[in-house]
Write a protein that holds these residues in place. Structure first.
Motif, PDB file in Angstrom:
ATOM      1  N   LEU A 399     -22.854  -2.618  19.472  1.00  0.00           N
ATOM      2  CA  LEU A 399     -22.041  -2.309  20.650  1.00  0.00           C
ATOM      3  C   LEU A 399     -22.602  -1.101  21.385  1.00  0.00           C
ATOM      4  O   LEU A 399     -22.625  -1.056  22.615  1.00  0.00           O
ATOM      5  CB  LEU A 399     -20.593  -2.058  20.238  1.00  0.00           C
ATOM      6  N   ALA A 400     -23.095  -0.113  20.633  1.00  0.00           N
ATOM      7  CA  ALA A 400     -23.672   1.081  21.254  1.00  0.00           C
ATOM      8  C   ALA A 400     -25.083   0.809  21.778  1.00  0.00           C
ATOM      9  O   ALA A 400     -25.460   1.289  22.852  1.00  0.00           O
ATOM     10  CB  ALA A 400     -23.701   2.222  20.246  1.00  0.00           C
ATOM     11  N   ASN A 401     -25.860   0.037  21.032  1.00  0.00           N
ATOM     12  CA  ASN A 401     -27.248  -0.227  21.432  1.00  0.00           C
ATOM     13  C   ASN A 401     -27.344  -1.154  22.641  1.00  0.00           C
ATOM     14  O   ASN A 401     -28.305  -1.096  23.406  1.00  0.00           O
ATOM     15  CB  ASN A 401     -28.024  -0.856  20.273  1.00  0.00           C
ATOM     16  N   GLY A 402     -26.349  -2.013  22.793  1.00  0.00           N
ATOM     17  CA  GLY A 402     -26.460  -3.037  23.824  1.00  0.00           C
ATOM     18  C   GLY A 402     -27.189  -4.250  23.297  1.00  0.00           C
ATOM     19  O   GLY A 402     -27.432  -4.381  22.090  1.00  0.00           O
ATOM     20  N   PHE A 403     -27.577  -5.134  24.188  1.00  0.00           N
ATOM     21  CA  PHE A 403     -28.176  -6.397  23.774  1.00  0.00           C
ATOM     22  C   PHE A 403     -29.291  -6.775  24.739  1.00  0.00           C
ATOM     23  O   PHE A 403     -29.304  -6.364  25.906  1.00  0.00           O
ATOM     24  CB  PHE A 403     -27.124  -7.512  23.706  1.00  0.00           C
ATOM     25  N   ILE A 404     -30.228  -7.551  24.225  1.00  0.00           N
ATOM     26  CA  ILE A 404     -31.353  -8.025  25.026  1.00  0.00           C
ATOM     27  C   ILE A 404     -31.011  -9.410  25.569  1.00  0.00           C
ATOM     28  O   ILE A 404     -30.583 -10.293  24.824  1.00  0.00           O
ATOM     29  CB  ILE A 404     -32.647  -8.082  24.193  1.00  0.00           C
ATOM     30  N   ILE A 405     -31.180  -9.586  26.868  1.00  0.00           N
ATOM     31  CA  ILE A 405     -30.911 -10.875  27.516  1.00  0.00           C
ATOM     32  C   ILE A 405     -32.229 -11.629  27.657  1.00  0.00           C
ATOM     33  O   ILE A 405     -33.219 -11.083  28.160  1.00  0.00           O
ATOM     34  CB  ILE A 405     -30.251 -10.658  28.891  1.00  0.00           C
ATOM     35  N   THR A 406     -32.228 -12.881  27.241  1.00  0.00           N
ATOM     36  CA  THR A 406     -33.455 -13.684  27.227  1.00  0.00           C
ATOM     37  C   THR A 406     -33.281 -14.978  27.997  1.00  0.00           C
ATOM     38  O   THR A 406     -32.164 -15.389  28.315  1.00  0.00           O
ATOM     39  CB  THR A 406     -33.863 -14.015  25.778  1.00  0.00           C
ATOM     40  N   ASP A 407     -34.401 -15.606  28.284  1.00  0.00           N
ATOM     41  CA  ASP A 407     -34.425 -16.951  28.852  1.00  0.00           C
ATOM     42  C   ASP A 407     -35.354 -17.787  28.003  1.00  0.00           C
ATOM     43  O   ASP A 407     -36.573 -17.589  28.026  1.00  0.00           O
ATOM     44  CB  ASP A 407     -34.903 -16.935  30.303  1.00  0.00           C
ATOM     45  N   GLU A 408     -34.767 -18.678  27.198  1.00  0.00           N
ATOM     46  CA  GLU A 408     -35.532 -19.497  26.261  1.00  0.00           C
ATOM     47  C   GLU A 408     -36.417 -18.619  25.382  1.00  0.00           C
ATOM     48  O   GLU A 408     -37.564 -18.921  25.110  1.00  0.00           O
ATOM     49  CB  GLU A 408     -36.365 -20.537  27.008  1.00  0.00           C
ATOM     50  N   GLY A 409     -35.859 -17.486  24.942  1.00  0.00           N
ATOM     51  CA  GLY A 409     -36.553 -16.600  24.022  1.00  0.00           C
ATOM     52  C   GLY A 409     -37.411 -15.536  24.665  1.00  0.00           C
ATOM     53  O   GLY A 409     -37.883 -14.617  23.983  1.00  0.00           O
ATOM     54  N   ARG A 410     -37.609 -15.603  25.972  1.00  0.00           N
ATOM     55  CA  ARG A 410     -38.453 -14.638  26.678  1.00  0.00           C
ATOM     56  C   ARG A 410     -37.585 -13.540  27.291  1.00  0.00           C
ATOM     57  O   ARG A 410     -36.491 -13.784  27.784  1.00  0.00           O
ATOM     58  CB  ARG A 410     -39.273 -15.339  27.756  1.00  0.00           C
ATOM     59  N   TYR A 411     -38.109 -12.322  27.289  1.00  0.00           N
ATOM     60  CA  TYR A 411     -37.347 -11.152  27.735  1.00  0.00           C
ATOM     61  C   TYR A 411     -37.015 -11.220  29.222  1.00  0.00           C
ATOM     62  O   TYR A 411     -37.878 -11.504  30.059  1.00  0.00           O
ATOM     63  CB  TYR A 411     -38.152  -9.877  27.459  1.00  0.00           C
TER      64      TYR A 411
END
Length: 619
Positions: A399-411
């Motif tokens: 929750l503190a770090n946040g999250f990485i948003i991807t598209d079919e596994g790509r950043y």
């Protein structure tokens, strides 16, 4: 430019005469001679590329494209018009191209509209003959309402007053206006503002790779917002991959064009493949307001923040410097060959770096030393509700770090827990504000918003008005509490037979509901609703009333009156794009269908049969 002649229309220029710009070399003279030969012998041919409605896959028309003779240096339109411009023949060549495109379009018998490329300079050229193109269209049997004047940009400045007057005149004759390559040329945004076209075509540069580029995504999203407010339809050009196709569709872009949909061809298909139709209609997200189960269909793409990633081989000293020089930077994504491999948290790194000899021991090492190698990853299509459930079940530091948003596994970018919490809270507030207090289903505001959304996006759907018959005497005899229970039961039955990803159910008030079906089996769902209501509603009556199939009450004159058991009437109307222009018109049509349904005793379904026969569903 000369003043606009209101009686002229884009048409054939005067016959080919002496050259205005003699060439200065043998190669130029050869190119000119070749061009003159092509023009005099009309050695050009047209290709047509389909343009589809993104929500349904329906082909709405074709862009007409011109080609020179095969195996010729002037086969490419770029080379063809380059030589024409160099020799003062642009207007003549352009008029010839349009005649050939219109002629082949008529001969091919293609359905829909023809997007006809026209340069602004030629549009108002003083040497154009009056009404020639209209006469030619009449000869070909083409209604001007099927022609979209697609303004191509190849000049740095325009006389906007002249163009506005021209556009007004062409519209009065039945033509519509489109602006080509929005975002690519010199002044396309100014053209949009001045001409108020019916269509804008976003340049392929912003569409190709849009699923991987947050900047392109934001640009197109901004164009879409402007278009929605101005009543304009957006066409995305240059769609070449499935990922681009689905990204554009999920953004709500109305129409699309590109090699992935269909290549230019002299005899193009009048429909796209069944596989692509199913792809476009599968997992649609056309529910901006709350659906039957209170879930919002907004995705994590709404939370996307562009954060430049770092590579795994970056030394810790450089990472530390990035945090020092950017006080607002909380986390850094670590990405290798477009694939995210970890996250570095600001406070975790600074705290460990500040320890005794921390810099000396780790400064030259790879940043992976301080990296969380198991960050939270989420695809761009994940709903905000689903992400919130994932975060609740995950370890607290995510929750503190946040999250990485991807598209079919790509950043793609980053998202923060704070932003997610804000959006979820706002969604809950909106749901509570506009929901019916009895059923918690969306009320009139989201109902109208959703109908407007479907209209703007050209979606085929069925609107179904649901109303209880003989409810008032039931409410009077059995009491308001049992009446509320019956309304809540009706809402549950309707919700259970709707697809939460495709169908929208709203509670207008009292015993009236509306469903916007996009499910292809909507009629079967309606029949199941009626069958279940007939079975479940029996529990609301005492045994005597069930046996006699009704009950007695006192009417206004003090007499004894028999009332049938409460039944459910469904009035359905099929809605095709362009058939209605406002939620009010659609609601009026649904109300009429409901009244006709109520004329049939008992649980009944009435389907308005006057809908266009071309209406069809994917299976």
């Amino acid at each position: 430019m000369v003043p606009y002649n209101s009686t002229s229309l884009f048409s054939d220029a005067p016959p080919l005469t002496s050259l205005q710009s003699p060439t200065s070399s043998a190669s130029d003279a050869h190119a000119l001679a070749h061009l003159m030969e092509i023009v005099s012998e009309r050695r050009l041919h047209a290709l047509f590329q389909p343009i589809i409605r993104m929500q349904s896959g329906e082909v709405i028309g074709y862009e007409g494209l011109i080609r020179g003779p095969s195996n010729s240096p002037l086969h490419s339109p770029l080379n063809l018009f380059k030589v024409a411009r160099a020799n003062g023949m642009s207007v003549q060549v352009e008029h010839l191209c349009r005649h050939i495109v219109m002629s082949q379009f008529a001969k091919s018998g293609l359905p829909g509209r023809l997007f006809l490329n026209v340069s602004p300079g030629t549009l108002v050229h003083p040497e154009a003959r009056q009404g020639e193109t209209l006469r030619y269209l009449n000869e070909l049997g083409i209604n001007p309402e099927r022609i979209i004047i697609e303004l191509t940009e190849n000049e740095p400045t325009y006389d906007y007053t002249l163009l506005r007057n021209a556009a007004m005149h062409y519209r009065s004759m039945g033509f519509q206006i489109a602006i080509d390559d929005l975002g690519e040329g010199f002044s396309s945004l100014r053209l949009w503002s001045e001409l108020r076209p019916e269509y804008v075509k976003v340049d392929m540069h912003f569409i190709q790779g849009i699923n991987l580029d947050p900047m392109k995504l934001q640009f197109v999203r901004s164009i879409q917002e402007i278009a929605e407010k101005s009543g304009c339809m957006v066409i995305a050009e240059g769609i070449e991959t499935q990922a681009e196709l689905l990204t554009v569709r999920d953004m709500g872009i109305a129409c699309g064009q590109g090699y992935h949909i269909g290549r230019p061809h002299i005899a193009p298909s009048t429909s796209i493949s069944d596989e692509m139709v199913k792809l476009l209609r599968r997992e649609k997200t056309p529910l901006p307001a709350n659906n039957a189960h209170g879930k919002n269909r907004a995705t994590v793409l709404k939370l996307l923040r562009v954060v430049t990633p770092i590579s795994p081989d970056m030394p810790n000293d450089q990472v530390y410097a990035l945090f020092v020089n950017n006080p607002d930077l909380q986390t850094l994504p670590v990405v290798s060959d477009s694939i995210p491999v970890g996250l570095i948290n600001r406070y975790s790194m600074v705290e460990r770096y500040a320890r005794l000899y921390g810099r000396e021991l780790h400064g030259k090492k790879s940043c992976t030393f301080f990296m969380d190698s198991q960050p939270l990853l989420t695809d761009q299509h994940t709903s905000l509700q689903d992400l919130s459930h994932i975060l609740v079940q995950a370890e607290a530091h995510h929750l503190a770090n946040g999250f990485i948003i991807t598209d079919e596994g790509r950043y793609l970018g980053m998202g923060s827990g704070h932003d997610l919490l804000r959006e979820i809270t706002q969604m809950q507030m909106d749901a509570a504000r506009y929901a019916n207090p009895l059923t918690q289903l969306p009320g009139n505001v989201p109902i109208n918003e959703h109908i407007e959304y479907l209209l703007q996006n050209g979606v085929h759907f069925c609107i179904c008005y649901c109303d209880l018959d003989h409810f008032k005497p039931f409410n009077d005899i059995y009491g308001y509490r049992r009446g509320d229970d019956m309304i809540q039961m009706t809402g549950r039955i309707l919700s259970e037979h709707c697809d939460p990803d495709h169908d929208f159910i709203g509670h207008i008030g009292g015993d009236d509901f509306l469903i916007m079906f996009q499910s292809p089996d909507w009629q079967n769902r309606c029949e199941k609703i009626l069958a279940e209501f007939g079975k479940v509603s029996a529990v609301f009556y005492n045994e005597d009333d069930r046996l006699r199939e009704g009950y007695f009450s006192e009417n206004r004159k003090g007499g004894r009156e028999f009332n049938p058991l409460v039944s459910l009437s469904l009035g359905a109307v099929l809605i095709e794009p362009g058939q209605y222009s406002s939620p009010h018109q659609i609601a009026s049509a649904a109300t009429k269908a409901k009244k006709l349904a109520k004329k049939t005793p008992g649980n009944s379904l009435f389907i308005e049969q006057r809908a266009p026969v071309s209406f069809a569903w994917a299976t």
